[in-house]
Design a protein around this motif. Structure first.
Motif, PDB file in Angstrom:
ATOM      1  N   HIS A   1     -65.404  42.240  -7.674  1.00 41.94           N
ATOM      2  CA  HIS A   1     -64.612  43.281  -8.333  1.00 41.94           C
ATOM      3  C   HIS A   1     -63.386  42.700  -9.020  1.00 41.94           C
ATOM      4  CE1 HIS A   1     -61.996  46.736  -8.956  1.00 41.94           C
ATOM      5  NE2 HIS A   1     -61.080  46.089  -8.267  1.00 41.94           N
ATOM      6  N   PHE A   2     -62.613  41.895  -8.291  1.00 40.43           N
ATOM      7  CA  PHE A   2     -61.369  41.368  -8.858  1.00 40.43           C
ATOM      8  C   PHE A   2     -61.644  40.338  -9.962  1.00 40.43           C
ATOM      9  CE2 PHE A   2     -59.697  42.776  -4.634  1.00 40.43           C
ATOM     10  CZ  PHE A   2     -58.791  43.694  -5.127  1.00 40.43           C
ATOM     11  N   ILE A   3     -62.730  39.599  -9.844  1.00 44.62           N
ATOM     12  CA  ILE A   3     -63.069  38.622 -10.892  1.00 44.62           C
ATOM     13  C   ILE A   3     -63.484  39.342 -12.176  1.00 44.62           C
ATOM     14  CG2 ILE A   3     -64.730  36.850 -11.573  1.00 44.62           C
ATOM     15  CD1 ILE A   3     -64.705  35.908  -8.630  1.00 44.62           C
ATOM     16  N   LEU A   4     -64.351  40.346 -12.054  1.00 48.02           N
ATOM     17  CA  LEU A   4     -64.772  41.098 -13.231  1.00 48.02           C
ATOM     18  C   LEU A   4     -63.605  41.861 -13.846  1.00 48.02           C
ATOM     19  CD1 LEU A   4     -68.264  42.510 -12.168  1.00 48.02           C
ATOM     20  CD2 LEU A   4     -67.786  40.753 -13.881  1.00 48.02           C
ATOM     21  N   ALA A   5     -62.725  42.397 -12.998  1.00 49.17           N
ATOM     22  CA  ALA A   5     -61.551  43.100 -13.516  1.00 49.17           C
ATOM     23  C   ALA A   5     -60.637  42.142 -14.272  1.00 49.17           C
ATOM     24  CB  ALA A   5     -60.795  43.771 -12.375  1.00 49.17           C
TER      25      ALA A   5
ATOM     26  N   ALA B   1     -68.840  46.642 -17.571  1.00 46.61           N
ATOM     27  CA  ALA B   1     -69.389  45.845 -16.468  1.00 46.61           C
ATOM     28  C   ALA B   1     -68.638  46.111 -15.172  1.00 46.61           C
ATOM     29  CB  ALA B   1     -69.339  44.358 -16.820  1.00 46.61           C
ATOM     30  N   VAL B   2     -67.319  46.262 -15.269  1.00 53.39           N
ATOM     31  CA  VAL B   2     -66.521  46.569 -14.077  1.00 53.39           C
ATOM     32  C   VAL B   2     -66.921  47.930 -13.515  1.00 53.39           C
ATOM     33  CG1 VAL B   2     -64.200  46.951 -13.174  1.00 53.39           C
ATOM     34  CG2 VAL B   2     -64.584  45.182 -14.875  1.00 53.39           C
ATOM     35  N   MET B   3     -67.076  48.922 -14.381  1.00 52.08           N
ATOM     36  CA  MET B   3     -67.415  50.267 -13.921  1.00 52.08           C
ATOM     37  C   MET B   3     -68.787  50.294 -13.251  1.00 52.08           C
ATOM     38  SD  MET B   3     -64.687  51.760 -14.668  1.00 52.08           S
ATOM     39  CE  MET B   3     -65.175  53.397 -14.154  1.00 52.08           C
ATOM     40  N   ILE B   4     -69.770  49.622 -13.851  1.00 51.67           N
ATOM     41  CA  ILE B   4     -71.112  49.603 -13.268  1.00 51.67           C
ATOM     42  C   ILE B   4     -71.105  48.856 -11.936  1.00 51.67           C
ATOM     43  CG2 ILE B   4     -73.472  48.778 -13.570  1.00 51.67           C
ATOM     44  CD1 ILE B   4     -72.812  51.174 -15.299  1.00 51.67           C
ATOM     45  N   PHE B   5     -70.418  47.698 -11.904  1.00 53.92           N
ATOM     46  CA  PHE B   5     -70.357  46.916 -10.671  1.00 53.92           C
ATOM     47  C   PHE B   5     -69.652  47.702  -9.571  1.00 53.92           C
ATOM     48  CE2 PHE B   5     -68.259  43.983  -7.775  1.00 53.92           C
ATOM     49  CZ  PHE B   5     -69.292  43.120  -7.441  1.00 53.92           C
TER      50      PHE B   5
END
Length: 366
Positions: free
Chosen positions: A187-191, A219-223
């Motif tokens: 989560h934090f990496i994609l954000a 991608a963040v929302m889907i993840f």
């Protein structure tokens, strides 16, 4: 358990209704559709030479240095501007003319004073409010605030890494939240990646930076939607790792196809926003349902931080709906949304930290 399922399923129709309305929130802009603006662009592209047809349109139209002819040395860029505006920020004739014609019109409204017969409404141009350009950045406030969000997420990665190393599970037990630590890292990496491209996009809006920003945020929302389901239902249903991996693979394939269609077939802004909103609403419902109705959620030590985060992040979305012209030509509702999300990163981390620390301990299978 019945109450939780009813809470989730009872709101699906609201999501579908919202998705049908979102395409109407497109990017049509009154400012760039005006005859004066279009005539101004034509004159600017020609080096400020008047086209005629609209009175005083060419007056003051910038002889843009990006459109200057080879022998027009009086309007060439300085070495510093050449380096910053052209080479780094990639401004050119068309983009500079759009900027200067926009401010020619908006500035003229201000110069006309408070005459009652004058239209003093601030319009959007190409989907954006008029912003003052600083160091070549189109939306400098949003750039700075995107970088603050980036810093907050990177800091949380480092804090989580340090915390995980100090919280290895004791022998013979398994903490439910600890098993999801890699998803929290994800989560934090994609954000962090999304905020990088947000800063780039707000610096210079081009077709490529727009797609990188939107796709990264999506991608963040889907993840996060997957993360919420995985974390909540690992408590409720004791789902197997295989079923979670199949669910994840399905979401990945779906989003890859979505990006392909958006990039190569049609860039449907309304559909993309609808997809992101649906993912956001779903994960909010899952988190609220888990925290309010499940046994483990109600006893979770980070429950108050999770509920506070969900409430605040959804309230902050109202800033996007309000949408007002920028204050001091710098700070609009979207920038304030970016400002609001900075402290919310740490609010969410407080939940993550307590989830990774683990309070729900079960015996390991022998």
């Amino acid at each position: 358990m019945v109450g939780y399922e009813g809470f989730i399923s009872g709101t699906v129709w609201r999501i579908l209704l919202l998705m049908t309305l979102l395409p109407a929130l497109g990017r049509a802009s009154q400012g760039d559709q005006s005859e004066i603006y279009q005539s101004c662009l034509v004159g600017c592209r020609r080096g400020g030479l008047p086209k005629g047809g609209v009175e005083d349109v060419a007056r003051g139209v910038s002889e843009s240095p990006f459109c200057a002819r080879g022998d027009d040395s009086g309007h060439r860029l300085s070495r510093l501007d050449e380096f910053i505006l052209r080479r780094i920020m990639r401004w050119g004739c068309e983009s500079d003319c759009r900027y200067k014609c926009m401010w020619e019109i908006e500035g003229d409204k201000r110069r006309q004073g408070t005459a009652d017969d004058q239209d003093k409404t601030v319009y959007k141009y190409h989907g954006k409010w008029p912003f003052v350009r600083i160091l070549g950045m189109q939306e400098p406030a949003s750039v700075v605030l995107s970088l603050l969000n980036l810093g907050a997420n990177v800091n949380c990665i480092l804090l989580l890494r340090k915390y995980v190393w100090s919280m290895e599970p004791a022998t013979g037990v398994e903490r439910m939240g600890f098993s999801h630590r890699f998803l929290w890292y994800g989560h934090f990496i994609l954000a962090s990646n999304a905020w990088i491209w947000s800063a780039v996009f707000h610096s210079r809006d081009t077709a490529m930076t727009e797609r990188l920003d939107y796709f990264s945020a999506g991608a963040v929302m889907i993840f996060d939607a997957y993360l919420s389901f995985s974390r909540a239902f690992s408590d409720l249903l004791q789902t197997s790792q295989t079923s979670r991996m199949l669910f994840a693979a399905g979401l990945i394939l779906f989003y890859l196809r979505h990006m392909y269609m958006m990039h190569y077939v049609k860039f449907d802004y309304g559909y993309h926003v609808g997809l992101c909103v649906a993912a956001g609403v779903l994960q909010s419902l899952v988190w609220i349902g888990w925290a309010m109705f499940s046994k483990h959620g109600k006893q979770h030590p980070g429950r108050k931080y999770l509920l506070l985060f969900v409430a605040c992040v959804n309230a902050a979305v109202l800033l996007e709906i309000l949408d007002f012209p920028p204050i001091a030509d710098l700070l609009d509702a979207h920038a304030l949304w970016h400002l609001a999300t900075v402290p919310l990163v740490y609010c969410f981390f407080e939940f993550v930290k307590r989830d990774v620390g683990g309070f729900h301990v079960v015996e390991k299978q022998k």
